[in-house]
Design an enzyme around this catalytic site. Sequence first.
Site: not given
Length: 336
Positions: A37, A99, A121, A151, A189
């Site tokens: 991604c 993360h 991110c 995360e 996420t």
Amino acid sequence: MSSAVPLNLGIARPAGDGAAAYSGAKRVLLAEPRGYCAGVDRAVETVEKALEKHGAPVYVRKEIVHNRHVVETLADRGAIFVDETDQVPEGALLVFSAHGVSPAVHASAAERNLRTIDATCPLVTKVHQEAKRFARDDYDILLIGHEGHEEVEGTAGEAPDHVQLVDGPDAVEGVTVRDESKVIWLSQTTLSVDETMTTVARLREKFPTLQDPPSDDICYATQNRQVAVKAMAPECDLVIVVGSKNSSNSVRLVEVALTAGAKASYLVDYAKEVDPAWLDGIKTVGITSGASVPEILVQGVIDLLAEHGFADVQPVTTANETLVFSLPRELRAARA
């Protein structure tokens, strides 16, 4: 944020119901989108560019992304992965993983005079900002996620007095809040969309005025990969997910494949981990990969299956991803 455009599915569907009715040659259904991604691409390139610009060693807190191959490849190039900032020599260069980290980690790095580059991110950063905003407004924040995941630790650390972790639907019973009129949910996420919404539904039964986040927290890539798997799973005798066991979104893809109708699904880091016995009596194999998986690992599985007679590879395309994130500002000149 418009990062995915729905497309027509690419499945050549047999007459009848699903893979059981398919009597043609062995085939592979290849999920698109899959693999890297935008956030992972940015994080991996951040470490690569930091090594180019500053030379080895470059320290990285935790795994830059949850993929064995990526971590081992970067380690070979001079990245040193550590668990905490106190393992980094004073004044050295430290990259924070995709993360995200809590303010306490930033403070610890500053105390050691570390030069830092934040590869978090941007979609995770968005959740951090939401947590800070609602904590300022004195909300109880119900963070849906997996206990111990980096995360979740980073997001909860933004407002530890306001955040309560909800690890799945079964954890809802133990949730308590101060004021039912000021409760909001946020999420990790990389969760399963379906399981997250089940948890939200349970929370809303308990707290009818529960508020939704300002925008969707589950990342576009996680959703897109799950949608592609759902599209092909009913046709598949077997779905192979390429990804590491500590990758939340990869593990979720196995669960999604089974829930959506695949007869079997397994998670592998490398093609060599595919057990030939899995292929006995199989006509249709689906392949996908988690958001931190380089395409070379997927190609390895495709090549292995071809050796076992699965030469017909058909794409199953449910979205076209176009989102790209800029590198951290410290490295943008290096990219140019």
